[in-house]
Design a protein around this motif. Structure first.
Motif, PDB file in Angstrom:
ATOM      1  N   GLN A 285     -34.309  29.047 101.425  1.00 18.34           N
ATOM      2  CA  GLN A 285     -33.397  28.790 100.319  1.00 18.34           C
ATOM      3  C   GLN A 285     -31.968  29.210 100.652  1.00 18.34           C
ATOM      4  N   ALA A 286     -31.810  30.325 101.346  1.00 11.92           N
ATOM      5  CA  ALA A 286     -30.465  30.761 101.726  1.00 11.92           C
ATOM      6  C   ALA A 286     -29.799  29.737 102.635  1.00 11.92           C
ATOM      7  N   ALA A 287     -30.552  29.170 103.569  1.00 11.50           N
ATOM      8  CA  ALA A 287     -29.999  28.141 104.453  1.00 11.50           C
ATOM      9  C   ALA A 287     -29.624  26.894 103.663  1.00 11.50           C
ATOM     10  N   ALA A 288     -30.466  26.504 102.710  1.00  7.62           N
ATOM     11  CA  ALA A 288     -30.147  25.335 101.883  1.00  7.62           C
ATOM     12  C   ALA A 288     -28.872  25.571 101.077  1.00  7.62           C
ATOM     13  N   MET A 289     -28.720  26.773 100.521  1.00  7.63           N
ATOM     14  CA  MET A 289     -27.489  27.090  99.795  1.00  7.63           C
ATOM     15  C   MET A 289     -26.277  27.023 100.725  1.00  7.63           C
ATOM     16  N   GLY A 290     -26.442  27.537 101.936  1.00  5.54           N
ATOM     17  CA  GLY A 290     -25.338  27.487 102.884  1.00  5.54           C
ATOM     18  C   GLY A 290     -24.935  26.065 103.220  1.00  5.54           C
TER      19      GLY A 290
END
Length: 318
Positions: A285-290
Motif C-alpha cells: 500500500q505504501a508503494a501504491a500511495m507513492g
C-alpha cells in the motif's frame, strides 16, 4: 597540397553544417556527436530515478508485509482500490494541498513585499538582505526544533510569552492548531527563497520604463500593478512552481513538530506513506500511495511548466 585539401574539406563541412542549421536539420552523426556528452548524465538519471520507480510500481501490485516476508502475493490493482477507500489517505491528501498552497501563497506575498523594500536603497541594506536570507539556509530539522521548542512551546515559547503580555492565555500550538504551526515554520523558511526570485526580477526590470511611467504621471500603485507585476509574472510563476514541488514533499517539520498528530490531523502524504511503510509495515500500500503521489506531482508540474513556457512565448513575441 594535403593541407589545402584538408582545409577545403573542413570549409565544405562547415558550410554544410551551417546550411543544415539554417534548415533546423543537422546530420544524424552530428546530432549524436552533440548528444554524446549528455548520455552519461542521462544514464545516471535513469538508474537513480526510473529504475527505483519501476520497482515501486512492482511493489504496488503485490501484497507485501515486512512482518510476514513469505506472504508476498500478486494482487494487481487491489492496493490502489484500498487507497481510494482509505479516508485517512484522503485526509492526508487534503492536508498536503492546504499546507502546500498555504505555504507557497503566503511566502510569495511576503517575498514580494520584502523584495520591494530591499529593492530601494537605504542604510544597512546589505545586512538586512543577509538576515532575511538566513532562514532559508537553516536545515529543516534545525528550523523545526527551533519553532517547536523556542517559538511555539506552550510553557516558555516566544509566541505565548508575547500573548501573555496582552492577557491571552497560553496556546499549545502544535496540538490545538497543528496545521497552523507547520505553516508558520514553512513560511518562515520559504519566504527568503521567494524574496530572492522576486528581487532578481525587480533588479532585471528596465529602469527607463519606470522613469517613463513617472514622467507620464503614473503613481507608485499604478506603476506597480501595470508595469512591475507583469514583468514579475515569470518570476512569480517560477517561484510558485518550485515551491509546490518542494513543499509538497515536506516531512521534517511534520515529523518533528506534530508527528502527524493529533492522530493524523496534520499528516500529509509523505508522512502518511512513511507511517504505512515503517509503522504499519505494509509495503504494498505504501508503494501504491507513492506511485499515486508521483503521478499527481508530475501532472501538476507539467501544467505549471506549460503555463510558464506560454508566458515566455508571449514575452518573446511581444
Amino acid at each position: 597540397m594535403t593541407t589545402l585539401t584538408t582545409q577545403a574539406a573542413s570549409a565544405r563541412r562547415a558550410q554544410q553544417l551551417r546550411a543544415a542549421r539554417d534548415k533546423h536539420e543537422l546530420p544524424r552523426a552530428e546530432r549524436w556527436r552533440r548528444r554524446g556528452p549528455l548520455l552519461p548524465a542521462l544514464l545516471f538519471t535513469i538508474v537513480v530515478t526510473q529504475i527505483p520507480f519501476l520497482v515501486t510500481i512492482w511493489y504496488s501490485l503485490h501484497s507485501r508485509n515486512l512482518l510476514r516476508p513469505d506472504s508476498d502475493l500478486f494482487v494487481g490493482f487491489a492496493n490502489y482500490g484500498d487507497i481510494v477507500r482509505d479516508s485517512t489517505f484522503r485526509g492526508a491528501a487534503l492536508n498536503s494541498v492546504v499546507i502546500t498552497l498555504g505555504c507557497v501563497l503566503v511566502a510569495m506575498v511576503l517575498g514580494i513585499v520584502l523584495a520591494l523594500l530591499l529593492d530601494r536603497p537605504f542604510p544597512g541594506r546589505g545586512v538586512a538582505r543577509t538576515l532575511l536570507i538566513t532562514p532559508f539556509l537553516i536545515m529543516p530539522v534545525a528550523s523545526s526544533v527551533l519553532w517547536s521548542m523556542a517559538m511555539l512551546n506552550p510553557t516558555y515559547g516566544l509566541f505565548n510569552w508575547t500573548l501573555g503580555l496582552v492577557g491571552i492565555d497560553p496556546v499549545d500550538w502544535t496540538s490545538t492548531y497543528p496545521i497552523v504551526a507547520i505553516l508558520m515554520a514553512l513560511v518562515w523558511q520559504w519566504t527568503p527563497f521567494m524574496m530572492l526570485l522576486v528581487l532578481a526580477g525587480l533588479q532585471a526590470q528596465p529602469k527607463d520604463v519606470l522613469e517613463a511611467a513617472s514622467v507620464d504621471g503614473a503613481g507608485p500603485w499604478r506603476t506597480f500593478t501595470w508595469i512591475t507585476m507583469p514583468h514579475l509574472r515569470r518570476y512569480v510563476e517560477l517561484g510558485v512552481l518550485l515551491g509546490i514541488i518542494y513543499v509538497v514533499n515536506t516531512f521534517d517539520q511534520i515529523y518533528l513538530m506534530t508527528a502527524g498528530g493529533p492522530g493524523t490531523a496534520s499528516a500529509n502524504l509523505p508522512f502518511y506513506i512513511y507511517q504505512r511503510a515503517f509503522l504499519g509495515f505494509d509495503i504494498g500500500q505504501a508503494a501504491a500511495m507513492g506511485v499515486v503521489v508521483v503521478i499527481a506531482t508530475i501532472f501538476v508540474a507539467m501544467a505549471a511548466l506549460r503555463l510558464i513556457f506560454r508566458s515566455f512565448d508571449v514575452k518573446e513575441h511581444s
